[in-house]
Each structure stands twice: as structure tokens, then as C-alpha cells.
Design a protein around this motif. Sequence first.
Motif, mmCIF file in Angstrom:
data_model
loop_
_atom_site.group_PDB
_atom_site.id
_atom_site.type_symbol
_atom_site.label_atom_id
_atom_site.label_comp_id
_atom_site.label_asym_id
_atom_site.label_seq_id
_atom_site.Cartn_x
_atom_site.Cartn_y
_atom_site.Cartn_z
ATOM 1 N N ASP A 1 0.829 -1.199 0.000
ATOM 2 C CA ASP A 1 0.000 0.000 0.000
ATOM 3 C C ASP A 1 0.866 1.254 0.000
ATOM 4 O O ASP A 1 1.897 1.313 0.690
ATOM 5 C CB ASP A 1 -0.915 0.015 1.232
ATOM 6 N N TYR A 2 0.441 2.247 -0.770
ATOM 7 C CA TYR A 2 1.227 3.476 -0.955
ATOM 8 C C TYR A 2 1.436 4.255 0.344
ATOM 9 O O TYR A 2 2.323 5.093 0.432
ATOM 10 C CB TYR A 2 0.556 4.365 -1.993
ATOM 11 N N SER A 3 0.641 3.963 1.351
ATOM 12 C CA SER A 3 0.813 4.653 2.636
ATOM 13 C C SER A 3 2.184 4.368 3.250
ATOM 14 O O SER A 3 2.640 5.086 4.143
ATOM 15 C CB SER A 3 -0.286 4.241 3.622
ATOM 16 N N TRP B 1 3.476 -0.390 -5.901
ATOM 17 C CA TRP B 1 2.554 0.350 -5.047
ATOM 18 C C TRP B 1 1.101 0.100 -5.442
ATOM 19 O O TRP B 1 0.758 0.023 -6.619
ATOM 20 C CB TRP B 1 2.837 1.850 -5.113
ATOM 21 N N THR B 2 0.246 0.013 -4.414
ATOM 22 C CA THR B 2 -1.198 -0.050 -4.634
ATOM 23 C C THR B 2 -1.856 1.088 -3.850
ATOM 24 O O THR B 2 -1.270 1.601 -2.886
ATOM 25 C CB THR B 2 -1.788 -1.385 -4.136
ATOM 26 N N GLY B 3 -3.029 1.497 -4.271
ATOM 27 C CA GLY B 3 -3.738 2.556 -3.575
ATOM 28 C C GLY B 3 -3.134 3.920 -3.787
ATOM 29 O O GLY B 3 -3.410 4.868 -3.044
#
Length: 560
Positions: free
Chosen positions: A362-364, A556-558
Motif C-alpha cells: 500500500d502506498y501509505s 505500489w497499490t492505492g
Amino acid sequence: MLLFLPPMADQDKIILPEKYYLDNFKYVLQFVLDKYKPLLSDTELLFIHDFMALSEDSQCLYVRISNRKGQFFRKEKLNYPEIKDIGIAHLDLLDRRFIVKKTALEIDECFQLINSYNKPEIVQRIKPLDLSIDKRLKKDELILTLLEIVDGNQLYDTFYTDDIIAQGGQVELDMIKLFFFGHNHGDMSDFVVRDIGHVKFLTVDETQLGSSFDSREEAEAIMHLSQLHKEYYLLEEALTPLAIYEWFAQIEIKYFLALDKARPQTEKLIHKVGYHLEKHKHYDEALTLYHLTTASPMRERRIRIYNKQKAFDLSLNTAQEILNHPNDNKEYYIAQDVINKLDKKLKTTTIRQKEGLMILVDYSYVQQVEQGVLAYFESQGYSGYHSENTICRNIFGLFFWEEIFDPQYNSLHQPLQRSPSDIYGKDFYTKRKEAIEAKLSSTKSKAQLRAILNRSIQTHDGVANPFVYWNEDMIAGMWQFLAFAQLKQIKALLATIAIDPKNRSTGFPDLFVWKDKDYAFYEVKSPNDHLSEKQLFWLEHFDAWGIKAEIALVEWTGKE
């Protein structure tokens, strides 16, 4: 070495004696006098004698000044409650030349003088000079500009007021500290770090300590090189690259290269100046410097210049020379890549990275990539640590503790050493080869290996060691890895690091994860990150030994 120091609770704070700094200073003087008296100059001996004859207040004021950064100080800013009368102490030091009024300044001294003022004060003082100068410059840039455009005498008159105190005896004190610490970046604050318990130093028998220097010539060479490095820092901003090249040409560089203890600093200076010339496209001059030594990264820089000049034969010859006698892992792989490029092959690091495992994160986690990958594995039922170099370094530092710190190798010189002086030198392994091989050979089982590590932990818990990270999680990670590893794998790892601790104690994978009987190390690479030569070195060696290690390629996702 990075030290991660936990905050001390109020009740744990140690209150040092009021004049602790004076006791430490006198200890250094006496230590150097006892150990190096034959190597000390008459002026250094006189410095020690005259200091001991000062009143205690005068001694305290001098030590306070000498422990501050710089050479020039503002009398109005000196305030030490334990000194009864600073005015009398100041006059006493002035009378005995421990405080001096300089009549002329070298360029680095002039920098220090102006630097004793804050930026608004500097701007106010130069107003009468009516200079066309950008007042928005940072303080260091402003001072360097003043040094470049204003006559030195004018700067002296502008900034050297009656309020300025200049430390006397600095040349003598710097040499005394060099003899004590064994290098010219020694800091008296190490005593404080020890006394308040932030770092536990190895307990040593001072009668078994070796000597930092065997001759006066070695110490003077180190001191002179230190001044050259400081001078270069100023000249880099003030002179053209070719003018710096001319300055460098006046240095007896081959003399310094011929002295074993001076060679590392000499090679650093060669690289600094050579790289400065290279950046400004003075390639022939840079090559002249890079040819002075085969130390890393000189041959690598030569290859880069040859390629820019399309001198591919010279590039290939240098690469082959490196492959025959590499200094370190990075140099070896760069040379290999030169040959691969001529054969139209991909870089060795690129080839390995393409084989990595793609992982969705997740991109976070964009600012904490390794934690994001660790979170992914934990979601798959794995446990793990963001271990990076700590697991393998801990095993090495704890297993070879006695061999690292054995005083017989003349690498312990004073009681505040965090590591032996030869720890990152070429002869570390040469001197200890017999002891290292004997210990590896005599370790016949994992139980015996664990016993050695446990003994080091119990005997030296918390003591500074350049390889050991005293963190409960990382020690636990070490034990977890050892539960999976075979004895022959660990011994191969230890033997490989020992050959070159400077270059082989880093570059290990970022993560260590496990589930049931399965484990692996993972080197984490975000989309714009690239595998380094040091990292490839360990991945290839882990492959050869059967230690599971992979590359985790983050996607990366999101992402918005």
C-alpha cells in the motif's frame, strides 16, 4: 558506528562532579606524558608543565575554552559558575600565553574569527565596508564570500575586537590529543559519554595498551594532512578547479603515501580533489590524481572517465586489473559490468534485480518501504524483523569478540576506544588470520557456537563494539536466524566478513522473515531503487551457501 541511546529517566541521571572536565583533561596530559614523552616536542612538554602550574580557576577556564568549537571566542559570552573570577583567570592565561592576541591570520583562522559572530552581527559589522554582497546568503556562504572579496587586513580590523579571545597553545594541544586518541577527530566529550553511562567502553589494562604512533614523523604527517583537508574545504569554494589542482601539486603527496598510518587520509584527499576536478570536466588532471594510488575508488573513477573519453581499451584494461586484484566488492562488480557492457550484457546488479519477487504494498508505506514489505509478509502469517545489517554483524562481533579486541595486535591505544584502530584496515585479517581460523576450526557444533555468543553477551553486555547492536529485538533476530542456519553456513559467513570487515560488514538484506520451518532474507527495492554492488555480493554468497535470500520488488497499490 551508529549508537541508539535510550532516554534516561530522571532518577537515572548521573550528576558529574563540578570540575569533571578538568580531571579528564589532566588525565589526558598525564597519559600522553607517560606514554609518549620521547615523541613530544619541547613546546609540548612546556605546555604540559606550564598548564599544571596554573591556578585551578585558570586551568578550568582554559579547558572550558579548549573544549568549545573553534579557536576564537567572545569574552562576554563566557560564563562558568564554578570559576570564581573569570577576569583574573583570563588575565593569568593571557600573561602565560594560554590566551593570545593574534597579529595575523591564516585563511582558516579568519573564517573561525568571523564565525564567532552570529549572522546579524556579521551583517552589522560589514555595513561600513559598503560591499555589494547578498545579505540573504547562509552564514557559511556569507563568510566565504567575505574571504574572497575583502582584504584580510580589513577583515582583521573589522572583526578582531578587544572582546575576542583566541586560544593559545592550540598547536601543542592538538598534537597531545592526537597522541592520546590516535586520530585527529578525537573529542573530550567521549569522557562525558562514558561517565554518564551512555556508552560502556571495554575495560582495558592500561599496561597492555599499544602505541598510536611509533614515530614523531607519523604523528606530524597525520596533523599536516588534517590541515590540508581543512584548507581544501575553504579553497573548494574560493578557487577555480585548476587553481586547486596547482595547490595540490605543491603537496609532497608521495611522501605521505609512503607512510602507512598517513596513507588513508592521503588517499581521501586525492579522491576529494580528483572528484572535484572530474565534476568540472578537467578529466586529464583528475586522471593524474587517480593514478597516484590504486586504492578504492580511484580505479573506478578512472574507468568512468575513460568511458566518457571513449578510451574503451584503457577502461577494459583497468577493469581487468581490478578483477585480478579487487579492493572491495563494489569495485569488483563495477569492473565486471565494464566487461559485460562490451559484451552487450546487462549489469550484474540489473540481472539479479530482474529475478526479484514482485510484492504489492500500500502506498501509505512510501516513506517506510521496508516496513510495508514486512507488513505484507506478516499478513501472510510470517514473523520478521527489519534487521538489515544487524543480524550478521551481531554474530560476527560476538563470535570474534576476543580476536577483535586482543591487545596483542597493538590496535588498542587508549581507554575510550569503541573499536580497535585496525578494524577497517587491510591488515585486520592478516594479523588475526591464525586466531580466526583456529576458532572457526575448533567450533564443531551449533551448540558450541551458541555458547560462544552467549558468553560474549553475558561478559560484555552493552559494551561498545563496532559490529554489535545491543537491541533486544536484533539479538532475538540473531537467535532466530541461527535456529534455521547450518553450522557450515554460519562459519562461511564469519570467514567471509573477517577477510575485509570494512567492506563486508554491510550490504546485507533488509528483512528477515520466517514461518514454521520456512525462512528467508529479503532485500527490498522500491520502483526507483537499484541493487548495489555490496548487496549483490551477499545475495550471491547466500545463494552459494544455501542461505535463502531474495529481492522483494515493491509495486505500489492505492496510489492516488
